[in-house]
Design an enzyme around this catalytic site. Structure first.
Site, PDB file in Angstrom:
ATOM      1  N   HIS A   1       0.836  -1.201   0.000  1.00  0.00           N
ATOM      2  CA  HIS A   1       0.000   0.000   0.000  1.00  0.00           C
ATOM      3  C   HIS A   1       0.870   1.249   0.000  1.00  0.00           C
ATOM      4  O   HIS A   1       0.634   2.187  -0.765  1.00  0.00           O
ATOM      5  CB  HIS A   1      -0.914   0.017   1.229  1.00  0.00           C
ATOM      6  CG  HIS A   1      -2.103  -0.883   1.103  1.00  0.00           C
ATOM      7  ND1 HIS A   1      -2.035  -2.232   1.273  1.00  0.00           N
ATOM      8  CD2 HIS A   1      -3.412  -0.604   0.810  1.00  0.00           C
ATOM      9  CE1 HIS A   1      -3.249  -2.760   1.101  1.00  0.00           C
ATOM     10  NE2 HIS A   1      -4.092  -1.791   0.817  1.00  0.00           N
TER      11      HIS A   1
ATOM     12  N   HIS B   1       1.397  -4.102   9.305  1.00  0.00           N
ATOM     13  CA  HIS B   1       2.811  -3.804   9.017  1.00  0.00           C
ATOM     14  C   HIS B   1       3.567  -3.292  10.232  1.00  0.00           C
ATOM     15  O   HIS B   1       2.985  -2.658  11.113  1.00  0.00           O
ATOM     16  CB  HIS B   1       2.912  -2.735   7.924  1.00  0.00           C
ATOM     17  CG  HIS B   1       2.660  -3.250   6.557  1.00  0.00           C
ATOM     18  ND1 HIS B   1       3.488  -4.153   5.944  1.00  0.00           N
ATOM     19  CD2 HIS B   1       1.679  -3.011   5.681  1.00  0.00           C
ATOM     20  CE1 HIS B   1       3.007  -4.441   4.749  1.00  0.00           C
ATOM     21  NE2 HIS B   1       1.891  -3.769   4.569  1.00  0.00           N
TER      22      HIS B   1
HETATM   23  O1  LIG Z   1       1.738  -4.952   1.783  1.00  0.00           O
HETATM   24  P1  LIG Z   1       0.405  -4.367   2.068  1.00  0.00           P
HETATM   25  O2  LIG Z   1       0.467  -2.888   2.317  1.00  0.00           O
HETATM   26  O3  LIG Z   1      -0.357  -5.083   3.114  1.00  0.00           O
HETATM   27  O4  LIG Z   1      -0.390  -4.498   0.762  1.00  0.00           O
HETATM   28  C1  LIG Z   1      -0.868  -5.728   0.337  1.00  0.00           C
HETATM   29  C2  LIG Z   1      -1.391  -5.545  -1.032  1.00  0.00           C
HETATM   30  O5  LIG Z   1      -0.269  -5.341  -1.809  1.00  0.00           O
HETATM   31  C3  LIG Z   1      -0.558  -5.092  -3.128  1.00  0.00           C
HETATM   32  O6  LIG Z   1       0.677  -4.941  -3.690  1.00  0.00           O
HETATM   33  C4  LIG Z   1      -1.292  -6.251  -3.724  1.00  0.00           C
HETATM   34  O7  LIG Z   1      -1.680  -5.936  -5.031  1.00  0.00           O
HETATM   35  C5  LIG Z   1      -2.526  -6.556  -2.951  1.00  0.00           C
HETATM   36  O8  LIG Z   1      -3.093  -7.722  -3.443  1.00  0.00           O
HETATM   37  C6  LIG Z   1      -2.188  -6.734  -1.505  1.00  0.00           C
HETATM   38  O9  LIG Z   1      -3.390  -6.838  -0.793  1.00  0.00           O
END
Ligand SMILES: O=P(O)(O)OC[C@H]1O[C@@H](O)[C@H](O)[C@@H](O)[C@@H]1O
Length: 420
Positions: A184, A241
């Site tokens: 994200h 995270h």
């Molecule tokens: O690493 P993060 O912030 O939890 O994000 C996870 C997301 O990361 C994205 O890169 C993916 O396309 C998603 O499928 C996934 O849900």
């Protein structure tokens, strides 16, 4: 060097033979003494042993030092999660909004239709940064084996015999991929960097006073910084995270956007090129997965952890799995190529009016919201991935070809009627 069955005060297994001192320097010192004694066969044996002993011991030390540093980093991260969950409860809805804004769904289903019809190049850049950035994020995640707080607290030895901290979970907590770096944070930083630099470039093209330009510049970068901060806090708040993972995500996203700022061929890439790039990215990721699987490393190790530690099974979403994101990204890129090279897209070049652009934006947004309501059956993995590919390919195709193509027919026929 193998664990020797002893444990240190933190429960970490000690390595080496019982009673051995593990300093690499000791091995070297022993050999030094042997050289001084002039015992030739023993020297050779000693040198061999020294190299063997010191390098293995060094590696073991490095391994356990890394483990301890990561434990410490994770421990501090969990403290921050607890602090945010205790003190920022009132901002929960803001954090949820921030996380959904940072989801790659937003740039593709909302930002892309707007930018593509306002400034085609920015729209194209946006998709490339989002897709290649997310693909890189997947590869980094596979290489870095990052934990996530919501499962780490249950599996770590860090807290010894004390009960682990209780982290609250939310519907968006139970991500199924590894944690490092945050997808994200990376996606948001890359995509918003593209949009901010596009607005700044448009601003410098106009003749404003230096003070005005400076204020706009400062204002936009501040907005970007606030949005990034909110998203980072949101990912830590929901226990998806650790803080270092969101920071590295932001840095990586910015780098991807900066690199694509300098890449020009994406604006004139042929359909063949789109196809080749899509196939390359897909086969690289799949090949990497298969290769490591053959070597005994399962890159989907996080799925079990998500299922085991998520407090509600319905919060473990299949569309967060690494392969689902890979198929979505590949579909989006290929769909953009198809759209840009469709004869429908060609027609729009003849019409430049603001009302046509506005119509394209509105109809694209409406159709994409409709497309978004289509939920995919998740009983069969393969079918789900294939349909994800198709749905993702449809989104840029609708925006770049279908809507402008259909609207241009309407606009042109109206003009013909007016001229008659
Ligand atoms: O690493 P993060 O912030 O939890 O994000 C996870 C997301 O990361 C994205 O890169 C993916 O396309 C998603 O499928 C996934 O849900």
């Amino acid at each position: 060097m193998e664990p020797n069955g002893e444990e240190d005060e933190e429960g970490v297994p000690k390595v080496g033979r019982k009673g051995d001192e593990e300093e690499p320097a000791l091995g070297i010192a022993v050999v030094g003494l042997q050289i001084l004694r002039g015992a030739h066969p023993k020297i050779m044996h000693g040198i061999h042993g020294c190299i063997h002993f010191s390098s293995r011991s060094f590696n073991t030390h490095l391994h356990w030092t890394t483990v301890k540093i990561m434990d410490l980093l994770h421990g501090i991260g969990v403290d921050l999660v607890l602090y945010l969950q205790a003190n920022y409860r009132n901002y929960e809805s803001v954090f949820h909004l921030a996380s959904s804004l940072a989801d790659l769904h937003t740039p593709i289903f909302i930002f892309f239709p707007v930018w593509f019809h306002l400034h085609q190049k920015v729209g194209i850049n946006l998709i490339w940064v989002a897709v290649v950035g997310d693909w890189l994020n997947l590869v980094f995640k596979w290489v870095l084996f990052g934990e996530r707080p919501y499962w780490w607290v249950h599996e770590t030895q860090f807290y010894g015999s004390a009960p682990p901290p209780v982290l609250q979970q939310f519907p968006i907590t139970c991500e199924t991929g590894p944690g490092s770096p945050s997808g994200h944070a990376m996606g948001l930083a890359g995509v918003w960097h593209v949009m901010v630099t596009a607005v700044l470039a448009a601003n410098t093209e106009r003749t404003h006073s230096a003070l005005f330009s400076w204020v706009v510049r400062l204002g936009l970068w501040m907005v970007l910084a606030i949005v990034i901060l909110l998203v980072c806090m949101s990912r830590v708040y929901v226990a998806a995270h650790f803080p270092h993972q969101v920071i590295t995500g932001v840095i990586a996203g910015m780098i991807v956007a900066e690199v694509f700022n300098r890449v020009q061929w994406i604006y004139s890439a042929s359909l063949k090129k789109y196809l080749y790039v899509t196939l390359f990215l897909l086969t690289f990721a799949l090949g990497f997965y298969v290769l490591l699987k053959a070597l005994g490393v399962d890159l989907l190790w996080t799925l079990d952890k998500a299922k085991r530690w998520c407090i509600r099974p319905e919060w473990v979403h299949m569309d967060t799995t690494p392969f689902a994101s890979l198929m979505r990204n590949m579909g989006t890129l290929f769909g953009l190529g198809l759209g840009l090279h469709s004869p429908l897209c060609e027609q729009k070049k003849e019409i430049k009016s603001a009302s046509f652009r506005l119509g394209c934006i509105i109809f694209s947004l409406l159709l994409l919201q409709l497309l978004d309501t289509v939920s995919l059956p998740s009983k069969s993995n393969i079918l789900f991935y294939l349909l994800s590919f198709c749905k993702s390919a449809a989104a840029p195709f609708i925006t770049a070809a279908l809507v402008p193509g259909c609207l241009s027919v309407l606009f042109l026929s109206k003009n013909v009627q007016r001229n008659l």
